[in-house]
Design a protein around this motif. Sequence first.
Motif, PDB file in Angstrom:
ATOM      1  N   UNK A 168     -24.101 -14.451  13.878  1.00 51.70           N
ATOM      2  CA  UNK A 168     -23.070 -13.421  13.763  1.00 51.70           C
ATOM      3  C   UNK A 168     -22.175 -13.725  12.568  1.00 51.70           C
ATOM      4  N   UNK A 169     -22.136 -12.806  11.612  1.00 59.70           N
ATOM      5  CA  UNK A 169     -21.282 -12.979  10.439  1.00 59.70           C
ATOM      6  C   UNK A 169     -20.148 -11.977  10.396  1.00 59.70           C
ATOM      7  N   UNK A 170     -20.244 -10.942  11.219  1.00 62.84           N
ATOM      8  CA  UNK A 170     -19.201  -9.920  11.280  1.00 62.84           C
ATOM      9  C   UNK A 170     -19.085  -9.435  12.723  1.00 62.84           C
ATOM     10  N   UNK A 171     -17.928  -8.889  13.059  1.00 61.07           N
ATOM     11  CA  UNK A 171     -17.680  -8.490  14.436  1.00 61.07           C
ATOM     12  C   UNK A 171     -18.685  -7.438  14.911  1.00 61.07           C
ATOM     13  N   UNK A 172     -19.247  -6.694  13.988  1.00 65.87           N
ATOM     14  CA  UNK A 172     -20.226  -5.668  14.365  1.00 65.87           C
ATOM     15  C   UNK A 172     -21.497  -6.281  14.940  1.00 65.87           C
ATOM     16  N   UNK A 173     -21.736  -7.553  14.619  1.00 62.78           N
ATOM     17  CA  UNK A 173     -22.949  -8.200  15.099  1.00 62.78           C
ATOM     18  C   UNK A 173     -22.733  -9.034  16.353  1.00 62.78           C
ATOM     19  N   UNK A 174     -21.598  -8.834  17.000  1.00 64.21           N
ATOM     20  CA  UNK A 174     -21.254  -9.655  18.159  1.00 64.21           C
ATOM     21  C   UNK A 174     -22.292  -9.512  19.274  1.00 64.21           C
ATOM     22  N   UNK A 175     -22.543 -10.605  19.981  1.00 57.50           N
ATOM     23  CA  UNK A 175     -23.432 -10.577  21.136  1.00 57.50           C
ATOM     24  C   UNK A 175     -22.597 -10.182  22.344  1.00 57.50           C
ATOM     25  N   UNK A 176     -22.825  -8.998  22.883  1.00 59.68           N
ATOM     26  CA  UNK A 176     -22.015  -8.485  23.986  1.00 59.68           C
ATOM     27  C   UNK A 176     -22.623  -8.847  25.337  1.00 59.68           C
TER      28      UNK A 176
END
Length: 382
Positions: free
Chosen positions: A349-357
Amino acid sequence: MDDPAAHMARAVELAALGLGTTSPNPVVGCVVLDARGEVAGEGFHAYAGGPHAEVVALRAAGERARGGTAYVTLEPCDHTGSTGPCTKALLAAGVARVVYAVPDPNPVAAGGGERLRAHGVEVAHGLLEEEAERVNAAWLTSVRLGRPYVTWKFAATLDGRSAAADGTSKWITSPEAREDVHRLRAGADAIIAGIGTVLADDPLLTARPAKQSARPAERSARPAERSARAAERGAVRGEPLRVVVDSRARTPQGARVLDGAAPTLVAIADSTETGLAADLVRLPYGPDGLDLRALLTELRRRGVVSAFLEGGPTLAGSFVRQGLVDRVVAYVAPALLGSGRAALGQAGVSTIAGIHSFVFEEVSLIGPDLRLVARPGTPKEK
């Protein structure tokens, strides 16, 4: 009175009593009603090779099953393995209606619903399907994806530290939390750790639950069920397979994980030369290290349905990054460190858009610590 949702909920509760002893089979619960809609028998699949839930419930119901209804968490099987087909038992008992929650995804055993319909039995499915899927998540994952269901466990402080700056980590959480971990370990088919953990802590990686410990489902069960469950667990369950992810075969020959107390598999890179006296599996090695999907495929081939990941932050990050974590169990201690090792390493994950939910399934206190259980999902599922 015939309350479909209540009867299926009870079947799900019964199925949970088989968690930890049925592998490589699914957990299944069954409630049989008589023709008047009154409960006549209950049962669950308690151990691999033992009678299936339907058979246990039908035996308890006896002649009262004739003209009645069976509520089952998984579609009744229609094949002969170590036991006969459950469809045959239901037909022989004269059951008039069968309601199951989850269709059987195993092509070898599927088709039970159609078989029953062909013999004049009324069949319905889908009732409390989500709940029944959840209790049987490990087996369903192994069948659908061809790999074990992976639970990642970690312990950390309130600020997410799993070890102090000097590397010390014993003991962040309480004895109660550690006992709970051993209970979860005992219910898995394999315990996975990385070479970093082996070199730093020299762990046994065995399951050592206290004899009096019990799952929540067991504590809510009737006394006879608890006694039978405990006896079956002790009689048929061995130690989980210990798995060390060790690409360069650095595991010391004298490491406790090789002490013979439980079977151990060491996963190394296919190009590694070693004289390590251990059960070795050679796997492809790439930019992300050992091929973890290949490892899980090999574990499934060896009969592993559920795996308990106890590796350090680097190995955990690799599993999360590759989408191979099906459940997270976190033990959070009411303490702060301010520095030290994070519980999770690089997870892609490099940006919040790629967060593991993830979605929380359980929040509870274990002694003074907080236990959080979550599965992959999105906040919309809450």
